[in-house]
Design a protein around this motif. Structure first.
Motif, short mmCIF file in Angstrom:
data_model
loop_
_atom_site.label_atom_id
_atom_site.label_comp_id
_atom_site.label_asym_id
_atom_site.label_seq_id
_atom_site.Cartn_x
_atom_site.Cartn_y
_atom_site.Cartn_z
N ARG A 31 -0.83 16.76 0.93
CA ARG A 31 -2.17 16.17 0.83
C ARG A 31 -2.19 14.76 1.42
N LEU A 32 -1.12 13.99 1.19
CA LEU A 32 -1.05 12.65 1.78
C LEU A 32 -1.06 12.72 3.30
N LEU A 33 -0.33 13.67 3.85
CA LEU A 33 -0.29 13.80 5.31
C LEU A 33 -1.65 14.23 5.86
N GLY A 34 -2.42 14.97 5.06
CA GLY A 34 -3.75 15.36 5.51
C GLY A 34 -4.72 14.20 5.61
N TRP A 35 -4.38 13.08 5.02
CA TRP A 35 -5.25 11.90 5.08
C TRP A 35 -4.89 10.95 6.21
N TRP A 36 -4.02 11.33 7.15
CA TRP A 36 -3.47 10.36 8.09
C TRP A 36 -4.55 9.75 9.00
N ARG A 37 -5.55 10.53 9.38
CA ARG A 37 -6.60 9.96 10.22
C ARG A 37 -7.38 8.88 9.48
N PHE A 77 0.81 -1.22 0.00
CA PHE A 77 0.00 0.00 0.00
C PHE A 77 0.84 1.27 0.00
N PRO A 78 1.90 1.40 0.82
CA PRO A 78 2.71 2.63 0.76
C PRO A 78 3.38 2.82 -0.59
N LEU A 79 3.69 1.74 -1.28
CA LEU A 79 4.31 1.87 -2.60
C LEU A 79 3.35 2.51 -3.59
N ILE A 80 2.06 2.20 -3.46
CA ILE A 80 1.06 2.83 -4.33
C ILE A 80 1.00 4.33 -4.07
N LEU A 81 1.08 4.73 -2.81
CA LEU A 81 1.09 6.16 -2.49
C LEU A 81 2.30 6.85 -3.09
N LEU A 82 3.46 6.21 -3.04
CA LEU A 82 4.66 6.80 -3.63
C LEU A 82 4.53 6.93 -5.14
N TYR A 96 3.09 3.91 6.06
CA TYR A 96 2.42 5.09 5.48
C TYR A 96 3.19 6.37 5.79
N PHE A 97 3.58 6.55 7.04
CA PHE A 97 4.30 7.76 7.41
C PHE A 97 5.69 7.79 6.77
N ILE A 98 6.31 6.64 6.61
CA ILE A 98 7.59 6.60 5.89
C ILE A 98 7.40 7.03 4.43
N ALA A 99 6.31 6.56 3.82
CA ALA A 99 6.02 6.95 2.44
C ALA A 99 5.76 8.44 2.33
N VAL A 100 5.09 9.03 3.32
CA VAL A 100 4.85 10.48 3.31
C VAL A 100 6.16 11.23 3.41
N GLY A 101 7.10 10.74 4.25
CA GLY A 101 8.40 11.38 4.36
C GLY A 101 9.17 11.34 3.06
N VAL A 102 9.16 10.19 2.37
CA VAL A 102 9.83 10.09 1.07
C VAL A 102 9.16 11.00 0.05
N ALA A 103 7.83 11.08 0.09
CA ALA A 103 7.12 11.97 -0.82
C ALA A 103 7.46 13.44 -0.56
N ALA A 104 7.66 13.80 0.70
CA ALA A 104 8.05 15.18 1.01
C ALA A 104 9.42 15.50 0.45
N LEU A 105 10.36 14.57 0.54
CA LEU A 105 11.68 14.78 -0.05
C LEU A 105 11.59 14.91 -1.57
N ASN A 106 10.71 14.12 -2.18
CA ASN A 106 10.54 14.21 -3.63
C ASN A 106 9.91 15.54 -4.03
N ASN A 158 2.55 9.94 -5.86
CA ASN A 158 3.30 11.17 -5.62
C ASN A 158 4.34 11.41 -6.71
N PHE A 159 5.04 10.38 -7.13
CA PHE A 159 6.09 10.55 -8.13
C PHE A 159 5.51 10.88 -9.50
N THR A 160 4.27 10.47 -9.75
CA THR A 160 3.63 10.83 -11.01
C THR A 160 2.95 12.19 -10.96
N GLY A 161 2.98 12.86 -9.80
CA GLY A 161 2.42 14.19 -9.69
C GLY A 161 0.94 14.24 -9.41
#
Length: 320
Positions: free
Chosen positions: A210-216, A193-198, A249-259, A201-204
């Motif tokens: 926005r991903l972090l806003g979905w954490w709840r 699932f986190p790979l799908i989120l990445l 999920y939170f690791i994926a959000v961190g990688v997305a923030a760096l991207n 994000n990488f495709t724009g």
């Protein structure tokens, strides 16, 4: 006589990439790829059939660790035993295990054939990120499979002793192996699932903010999915799976923030622009007190006139 090792003409990969292959050539290419992929699976199936007994003993460890699974045969020997309902159950189960092992062992071959057929239609940067995502997907799935095996080993005793008939002495072998393999697939797929989120994000499609806003919502859905997927009605398996999914999920959000930071997303000048769209030039800010007026041009003095040379006839007159 010198032998030239240079390849004549473009390769099939280059022809597929530049669009010079015809439809019939694409169909033939697909047929060849499927043929070699099938050979890889068959080779893995043979290996899986040889090691199927060892794999079966590995999958039966959570069940055989229970005291209720051990029975005493006519010779007085205690052993872990399963039930079989049909004469062909053991052979069919061995073939199923061999097929699973064959898909895993032959994965490098059939995955390469699949990739070689799809890759020519991708851009260079898309192929690069596809390599990265495939390299990440394999260990994520393996981590989910290991977690499933761990959860089964700790929750099977509770499941078998909480029924209305108490603790059974034997389980049907095909149902048990199907239960274990389904759990491994569910947990392995959940870890993707986190790979799908990445990928989104990488495709724009979405940003890290926005991903972090979905954490709840993500945490709630993780616990809901874990409650349905795990066989243990207790809190152990559900909490462990949901906690792992939330952490990923939170690791994926961190990688997305760096991207996003690398691509400059979230800046005001790049708002509303795609990755391949040209951004406007940023206006240079003039310090306070400094005028941005452009002075007029400085006048240039005209050069002194140069005397014109006399005509040729005048020169002859002066000589005479």
């Amino acid at each position: 006589m010198a032998i030239s090792l240079r390849r004549r003409g473009p390769s099939k990969f280059e022809q597929a990439a530049d669009g010079s292959m015809t439809l019939i050539e694409h169909v033939r290419e697909l047929r060849n790829r499927l043929f070699w992929a099938s050979l890889g699976i068959i080779a893995g199936l043979i290996v899986g059939f040889i090691v199927s007994n060892q794999v079966f003993h590995l999958l039966s460890v959570p069940y055989c660790d229970l005291p209720s699974s051990w029975i005493t045969d006519g010779a007085g020997v205690r052993k872990c035993s399963f039930l079989t309902l049909a004469p062909t159950d053991q052979l069919v189960l061995r073939l199923k295990i061999a097929l699973w092992v064959g898909l895993i062992v032959g994965a490098p071959i059939w995955l390469y054939q699949l990739w070689a057929f799809i890759a020519p239609g991708l851009h260079r940067h898309e192929r690069k990120w596809a390599y990265v995502f495939v390299a990440i997907a394999a260990p994520l799935f393996a981590g989910g499979a290991i977690l499933a095996y761990f959860v089964i080993g700790h929750s099977l005793a509770f499941i078998m002793t909480s029924g209305v008939i108490g603790s059974p002495t034997q389980l049907e072998v095909t149902s048990y192996i199907g239960f274990v393999t389904n759990m491994i697939l569910i947990f392995g797929a959940a870890f993707e699932f986190p790979l799908i989120l990445l990928m989104l994000n990488f495709t724009g499609v979405v940003t890290a903010r926005r991903l972090l806003g979905w954490w709840r919502v993500v945490v709630f859905l993780s616990f809901a999915f874990a409650a349905i997927a795990t066989p243990d009605p207790g809190p152990f398996g559900m909490t462990l799976l949901a906690a792992c999914m939330s952490l990923l999920y939170f690791i994926a959000v961190g990688v997305a923030a760096l991207n996003d930071k690398r691509k400059g997303r979230g800046q005001e000048i790049y708002a509303g622009l795609d990755d391949d769209e040209v951004s406007p030039l940023e206006e240079e800010r003039v310090p306070v007190g400094v005028s941005d007026r452009i002075d007029g041009p400085t006048p240039v003095e005209a050069p002194e006139p140069v005397a014109k040379p006399l005509p040729l006839e005048s020169r002859f007159d002066d000589m005479t």
